[in-house]
Write a protein that holds these residues in place. Structure first.
Motif, PDB file in Angstrom:
ATOM      1  N   ILE A 132     -37.525 -28.700 -34.489  1.00 47.70           N
ATOM      2  CA  ILE A 132     -38.071 -27.553 -33.778  1.00 47.70           C
ATOM      3  C   ILE A 132     -37.751 -27.688 -32.297  1.00 47.70           C
ATOM      4  O   ILE A 132     -37.911 -28.755 -31.714  1.00 47.70           O
ATOM      5  CB  ILE A 132     -39.600 -27.462 -33.991  1.00 47.70           C
ATOM      6  CG1 ILE A 132     -39.912 -27.293 -35.485  1.00 47.70           C
ATOM      7  CG2 ILE A 132     -40.191 -26.306 -33.200  1.00 47.70           C
ATOM      8  CD1 ILE A 132     -41.387 -27.341 -35.811  1.00 47.70           C
ATOM      9  N   VAL A 147     -38.508 -19.937 -30.365  1.00 50.15           N
ATOM     10  CA  VAL A 147     -38.725 -21.159 -31.140  1.00 50.15           C
ATOM     11  C   VAL A 147     -37.542 -21.325 -32.086  1.00 50.15           C
ATOM     12  O   VAL A 147     -37.245 -20.430 -32.888  1.00 50.15           O
ATOM     13  CB  VAL A 147     -40.037 -21.089 -31.943  1.00 50.15           C
ATOM     14  CG1 VAL A 147     -40.181 -22.327 -32.829  1.00 50.15           C
ATOM     15  CG2 VAL A 147     -41.230 -20.971 -31.002  1.00 50.15           C
ATOM     16  N   VAL A 167     -43.878 -19.360 -39.037  1.00 50.67           N
ATOM     17  CA  VAL A 167     -43.854 -20.165 -37.817  1.00 50.67           C
ATOM     18  C   VAL A 167     -45.151 -19.907 -37.065  1.00 50.67           C
ATOM     19  O   VAL A 167     -45.425 -18.775 -36.646  1.00 50.67           O
ATOM     20  CB  VAL A 167     -42.642 -19.822 -36.931  1.00 50.67           C
ATOM     21  CG1 VAL A 167     -42.616 -20.719 -35.700  1.00 50.67           C
ATOM     22  CG2 VAL A 167     -41.342 -19.970 -37.721  1.00 50.67           C
ATOM     23  N   VAL A 169     -47.597 -20.728 -33.821  1.00 51.36           N
ATOM     24  CA  VAL A 169     -47.593 -21.211 -32.442  1.00 51.36           C
ATOM     25  C   VAL A 169     -49.019 -21.204 -31.915  1.00 51.36           C
ATOM     26  O   VAL A 169     -49.737 -20.209 -32.052  1.00 51.36           O
ATOM     27  CB  VAL A 169     -46.690 -20.332 -31.544  1.00 51.36           C
ATOM     28  CG1 VAL A 169     -46.834 -20.740 -30.089  1.00 51.36           C
ATOM     29  CG2 VAL A 169     -45.239 -20.455 -31.974  1.00 51.36           C
ATOM     30  N   VAL A 217     -46.139 -26.094 -32.226  1.00 55.20           N
ATOM     31  CA  VAL A 217     -45.442 -25.280 -33.221  1.00 55.20           C
ATOM     32  C   VAL A 217     -45.548 -25.967 -34.580  1.00 55.20           C
ATOM     33  O   VAL A 217     -45.332 -27.172 -34.697  1.00 55.20           O
ATOM     34  CB  VAL A 217     -43.961 -25.083 -32.853  1.00 55.20           C
ATOM     35  CG1 VAL A 217     -43.265 -24.205 -33.889  1.00 55.20           C
ATOM     36  CG2 VAL A 217     -43.832 -24.468 -31.469  1.00 55.20           C
ATOM     37  N   SER A 230     -43.769 -30.065 -37.538  1.00 54.92           N
ATOM     38  CA  SER A 230     -44.561 -29.639 -36.380  1.00 54.92           C
ATOM     39  C   SER A 230     -44.108 -30.410 -35.147  1.00 54.92           C
ATOM     40  O   SER A 230     -43.505 -31.488 -35.255  1.00 54.92           O
ATOM     41  CB  SER A 230     -46.056 -29.871 -36.621  1.00 54.92           C
ATOM     42  OG  SER A 230     -46.347 -31.253 -36.721  1.00 54.92           O
TER      43      SER A 230
END
Length: 335
Positions: A132, A147, A167, A169, A217, A230
């Protein structure tokens, strides 16, 4: 890798013992670990015995997912095939967890099939490795950021029911270790649904958390709680830094304007200082010329040209946590 080889060796030993004892009924995995969502199939070797009359029985192999306690599929063996290999397609393995392959003999007299759990094989399924990353968007969209979600693992081409990704956040105004002493933190969550691909950028709008902003994330399958990957909390100021927007060479006549471009989702607030670069002689040091304080949300400030020396000189500007100043050549004519 060593534990995997040890388990495989132990299973082979059990199979060899069964052969010696004349009871060689088994299921055997070529690989005891599998990657969820990957494009690889799972190969299951099988061997079962005929009945006392030498007649081959009708046998099937059930794929059972332990996490959800459900049967995903059942594959039937040919009546004239006592041994061989079954292939279980990649689309059966959407999630990480524990899976079992269980041999089921023909229907009994009372019409039920009884799984032979002692003739089963265990498969461990793990999530693929996703990386990520965060990135700025175009200057015209400063209230957003991107992202990035990437994996080198080739993914399964699901013929139907292809899973989507989610996803998540989480924006917050402080790090976890500072929360206890400063009271309840500000926390704002946002989620976006996206396709399952090897690489993509997903755009998010900023949340108003303040001068400091941290982002966590998480990547999940849509409708599932298990986290695939993550990262965070990421300090956006450290990640992107502040940019000072100035021409590399300016002629100062009245005032010199400087604009501060903050990281995504971060408000400008702090001190902008200007220094004259040190001369070549080591005994002369760099010194601060002036500093301006920018209030919350203010991006522009000006310095009066009377602060700068006549001629062509190099000046550097520092703001906030910027370690390396932005330097320009400033020309000022003698009046």
């Amino acid at each position: 890798m060593k534990p995997m080889l040890k388990d495989f060796s132990n299973l082979l030993l059990v199979v060899l013992c069964d052969y010696v004892l004349g009871e060689a009924e088994y299921l055997l995995l070529q690989e005891p670990v599998h990657v969820a969502l990957s494009d690889r199939t799972v190969s299951v070797g099988f061997h079962y015995l005929s009945d006392v009359n030498g007649t081959l029985r009708n046998v099937s192999v059930m794929l059972w997912e332990a996490n959800t306690n459900r049967t995903l599929t059942t594959k039937y063996l040919l009546t004239n095939q006592a041994q061989g290999t079954l292939q279980f397609e990649c689309f059966y393995f959407k999630e990480a967890g524990d899976y079992w392959f269980v041999m089921i003999p023909e229907v009994t007299d009372n019409g039920t099939q009884v799984p032979l759990w002692e003739k089963s094989a265990f498969l461990k399924v793990e999530w693929p490795v996703f990386h990520i990353d965060l990135n700025r968007t175009a200057k015209a969209a400063e209230g957003t950021f991107q992202v990035g979600v990437f994996t080198t693992q080739p993914l399964c081409l699901f013929p139907v029911d292809k899973p989507d990704m989610l996803v998540d956040v989480i924006f917050t105004d402080r790090l976890p270790e500072a929360r206890a002493s400063l009271g309840q933190p500000l926390e704002i969550r946002a989620s976006k649904r996206t396709k399952l691909t090897q690489g993509q950028w997903v755009e998010f709008g900023c949340a108003p958390v303040g001068v400091e902003a941290y982002v966590t994330v998480m990547l999940r399958l849509l409708g599932q709680d298990s986290v695939i990957a993550s990262t965070g909390p990421i300090d956006l100021a450290q990640k992107f830094g502040y940019k000072l927007m100035m021409a590399p060479e300016v002629t100062c006549e009245s005032v010199l304007e400087v604009m501060v471009l903050p990281p995504p989702c971060v408000f400008v607030q702090g001190v902008l200082a200007v220094y004259k670069e040190a001369p070549k002689r080591p005994e002369e040091r760099t010194f601060q010329v002036a500093e301006n304080r920018l209030p919350l949300g203010e991006r522009r400030t000006v310095f009066n040209c009377t602060l700068f020396d006549v001629g062509k000189n190099k000046y550097c500007f520092n703001f906030g946590i910027v370690k390396k100043g932005h330097c320009i050549l400033c020309k000022k004519k003698k009046k």
